[in-house]
Design an enzyme around this catalytic site. Structure first.
Site, PDB file in Angstrom:
ATOM      1  N   ARG A  55       0.800  -1.230   0.000  1.00 13.77           N
ATOM      2  CA  ARG A  55       0.000   0.000   0.000  1.00 13.77           C
ATOM      3  C   ARG A  55       0.826   1.270   0.000  1.00 13.77           C
ATOM      4  O   ARG A  55       0.587   2.189  -0.786  1.00 13.77           O
ATOM      5  CB  ARG A  55      -0.920   0.058   1.234  1.00 13.77           C
ATOM      6  CG  ARG A  55      -2.188  -0.731   1.099  1.00 13.77           C
ATOM      7  CD  ARG A  55      -2.594  -1.273   2.447  1.00 13.77           C
ATOM      8  NE  ARG A  55      -1.652  -2.298   2.817  1.00 13.77           N
ATOM      9  CZ  ARG A  55      -1.787  -3.579   2.462  1.00 13.77           C
ATOM     10  NH1 ARG A  55      -2.854  -3.972   1.826  1.00 13.77           N
ATOM     11  NH2 ARG A  55      -0.867  -4.467   2.773  1.00 13.77           N
ATOM     12  N   THR A  56       1.779   1.351   0.917  1.00 10.31           N
ATOM     13  CA  THR A  56       2.478   2.620   1.091  1.00 10.31           C
ATOM     14  C   THR A  56       3.247   2.986  -0.176  1.00 10.31           C
ATOM     15  O   THR A  56       3.124   4.095  -0.700  1.00 10.31           O
ATOM     16  CB  THR A  56       3.410   2.560   2.315  1.00 10.31           C
ATOM     17  OG1 THR A  56       2.626   2.139   3.440  1.00 10.31           O
ATOM     18  CG2 THR A  56       4.027   3.903   2.609  1.00 10.31           C
ATOM     19  N   LYS A  84      26.106  -4.006  -0.208  1.00  7.93           N
ATOM     20  CA  LYS A  84      27.569  -3.878  -0.331  1.00  7.93           C
ATOM     21  C   LYS A  84      28.148  -3.106   0.848  1.00  7.93           C
ATOM     22  O   LYS A  84      29.327  -2.826   0.885  1.00  7.93           O
ATOM     23  CB  LYS A  84      27.915  -3.135  -1.625  1.00  7.93           C
ATOM     24  CG  LYS A  84      27.432  -3.804  -2.883  1.00  7.93           C
ATOM     25  CD  LYS A  84      27.881  -2.987  -4.095  1.00  7.93           C
ATOM     26  CE  LYS A  84      27.281  -3.498  -5.382  1.00  7.93           C
ATOM     27  NZ  LYS A  84      27.502  -2.540  -6.484  1.00  7.93           N
ATOM     28  N   ARG A 105      11.497   3.545   3.567  1.00  7.97           N
ATOM     29  CA  ARG A 105      11.094   2.597   4.624  1.00  7.97           C
ATOM     30  C   ARG A 105      12.301   1.727   4.929  1.00  7.97           C
ATOM     31  O   ARG A 105      12.971   1.256   4.009  1.00  7.97           O
ATOM     32  CB  ARG A 105       9.921   1.732   4.142  1.00  7.97           C
ATOM     33  CG  ARG A 105       9.622   0.565   5.073  1.00  7.97           C
ATOM     34  CD  ARG A 105       8.372  -0.189   4.693  1.00  7.97           C
ATOM     35  NE  ARG A 105       7.169   0.590   4.975  1.00  7.97           N
ATOM     36  CZ  ARG A 105       5.942   0.105   4.852  1.00  7.97           C
ATOM     37  NH1 ARG A 105       5.746  -1.139   4.447  1.00  7.97           N
ATOM     38  NH2 ARG A 105       4.894   0.855   5.123  1.00  7.97           N
ATOM     39  N   HIS A 133       5.145   5.784  11.574  1.00  3.16           N
ATOM     40  CA  HIS A 133       4.674   5.668  10.183  1.00  3.16           C
ATOM     41  C   HIS A 133       3.693   6.824   9.974  1.00  3.16           C
ATOM     42  O   HIS A 133       2.491   6.624   9.890  1.00  3.16           O
ATOM     43  CB  HIS A 133       4.004   4.304  10.017  1.00  3.16           C
ATOM     44  CG  HIS A 133       3.652   3.915   8.606  1.00  3.16           C
ATOM     45  ND1 HIS A 133       3.746   4.784   7.537  1.00  3.16           N
ATOM     46  CD2 HIS A 133       3.215   2.737   8.096  1.00  3.16           C
ATOM     47  CE1 HIS A 133       3.369   4.149   6.433  1.00  3.16           C
ATOM     48  NE2 HIS A 133       3.044   2.906   6.754  1.00  3.16           N
TER      49      HIS A 133
HETATM   50  C1  NCD Z   1       1.723  -1.251   8.100  1.00  4.52           C
HETATM   51  C2  NCD Z   1       3.202  -1.046   8.260  1.00  4.52           C
HETATM   52  O1  NCD Z   1       3.991  -1.274   7.334  1.00  4.52           O
HETATM   53  O2  NCD Z   1       3.567  -0.593   9.338  1.00  4.52           O
HETATM   54  N1  NCD Z   1       1.339  -1.385   6.767  1.00  4.52           N
HETATM   55  C3  NCD Z   1       1.056  -0.246   6.051  1.00  4.52           C
HETATM   56  O3  NCD Z   1       1.914   0.557   5.772  1.00  4.52           O
HETATM   57  N2  NCD Z   1      -0.210  -0.032   5.692  1.00  4.52           N
HETATM   58  C4  NCD Z   1       1.148  -2.263   9.007  1.00  4.52           C
HETATM   59  C5  NCD Z   1       1.757  -3.632   9.088  1.00  4.52           C
HETATM   60  O4  NCD Z   1       2.727  -3.975   8.386  1.00  4.52           O
HETATM   61  O5  NCD Z   1       1.250  -4.405   9.897  1.00  4.52           O
END
Ligand code: NCD
Length: 360
Positions: A55-56, A84, A105, A133
């Protein structure tokens, strides 16, 4: 103070008014979602994902493309030079020479802050380990506001992994801006760490959903974050702790919002999906207009003139000791400077991971 050129690493990088401004612009983006827009034509977004994402990453990419911009990036860290031995600082400095804004991320807490400290372009935290997040939080607030108009006065249940769930940590930081009551529903070993409890928010801890469900306006369910447990047996002991299903929901208000950042494992049964209380698929879809708004504001294609920014840090920052948290980027990336906020005569708070420690 303008949002143009800023980074979003933690929720309190933005003031309450700035967060609301992002949500207001997101509402306009939502109305115009299917128009061909060109406000970010010529701009490039880089997505640097060192952890899995559906999703993100895809909603950021969709958001950029819907505004006419381009996207580069990687979704699999094993294809980047991190394998590396490249440092986060160098990775950030290279990526910013190829793009106008970076979304990152990474499994370490505070890792995206390191990237932002070394880059001069805006950096957006798409999840830094079990820490924060913040763009999920913007999406969560947008979902609640669109359904309920206002957050004030709501009772919000946070259920599942409150220890490692970064979406919950960020959401709680934002809930500090509203008059809400928060019920933390988790087994004792997954309860909310003290460092994520926002000052001024009424928080109650319970173990059973049934005990609070009839009073809730929002039930925010999370996945138990298997990958963050230091020990597999600890995960085995708590997996499957909660399962929300249609029968259980009979005890809830008809206007309850069942939310989840997704992905779900087994914590929400499929028989909840057709229920009008199930808000999680709509919530995931709102990721696009919310991220369109954020990108447009950080890249100065939308104005934030006159919106008051956050207050500067009230306490001084010291550059020792190094953070003892083994999952903190300050600990792992040895060249980074410790940044410890003096929260008491012997209390320090790490500005990378929020760990509180006693010194002296
Ligand atoms: C979440 C995350 O990556 O923190 N997912 C997201 O970005 N919608 C939740 C999860 O991984 O459980």
């Amino acid at each position: 103070m303008s949002l143009a050129g800023r980074s979003l690493i933690r929720v309190d990088d933005f003031s309450a008014a700035e967060m609301q401004h992002v949500l207001n612009v997101a509402e306009t983006m939502h109305q115009r979602l299917h128009e061909r827009q060109t406000m970010l034509a010529g701009s490039i977004l880089a997505t640097a994902f060192f952890e899995p994402s559906t999703r993100t990453r895809l909603s950021f990419e969709s958001a950029m493309q819907r505004l006419g911009g381009g996207v580069i990036g990687f979704a699999d860290a094993t294809t980047s030079s991190a394998v590396k031995g490249e440092t986060l600082a160098d990775t950030a400095r290279i990526i910013e020479s190829y793009a106008d804004v970076i979304v990152m991320r990474h499994p370490l807490e505070g890792s995206v802050k390191v990237a932002a400290d070394y880059a001069s372009k805006p950096v957006i935290n798409a999840g830094d380990g079990g820490h924060q997040h913040p763009t999920q939080t913007l999406t969560d607030l947008f979902t609640i506001q669109r359904a309920r108009g206002d957050l004030n006065g709501l009772q919000i249940g946070l259920c599942g992994d409150l220890r490692f769930g970064r979406t919950v940590h960020s959401l709680l930081a934002a809930l500090g801006h509203y008059q809400v009551k928060v019920l933390c529903i988790a087994p004792p070993s997954l309860q909310l760490p003290e460092r994520y409890r926002p000052p001024g928010v009424e928080v109650e801890q319970v173990q059973r959903v049934e005990d609070v469900l009839p009073d809730l306006d929002v039930l925010y369910v999370t996945r138990i974050q298997r990958e963050r447990f230091p020990d597999a047996s600890e995960y085995e002991a708590v997996k499957g702790s909660y399962r929300i299903d249609a029968a259980l929901l009979e005890q809830s208000k008809p206007e309850l919002l069942v939310m989840h950042p997704l992905p779900r494992v087994d914590e929400i049964a499929y028989n909840v999906d057709p229920d009008r209380r199930a808000a999680y698929f709509g919530q995931a879809a709102y990721g696009v207009p919310v991220r369109m708004a954020l990108l447009a504001l950080l890249l100065d294609a939308e104005s934030s003139a006159g919106v008051p920014g956050p207050a500067p840090l009230a306490q001084p920052v010291e550059h020792h000791p190094r953070c003892p948290n083994p999952d903190c980027a300050n600990r792992v990336e040895g060249y980074t400077e410790p940044q410890m906020l003096l929260v008491g005569p012997h209390q320090r708070r790490c500005l990378y991971c929020d760990l509180e420690l006693t010194v002296g």
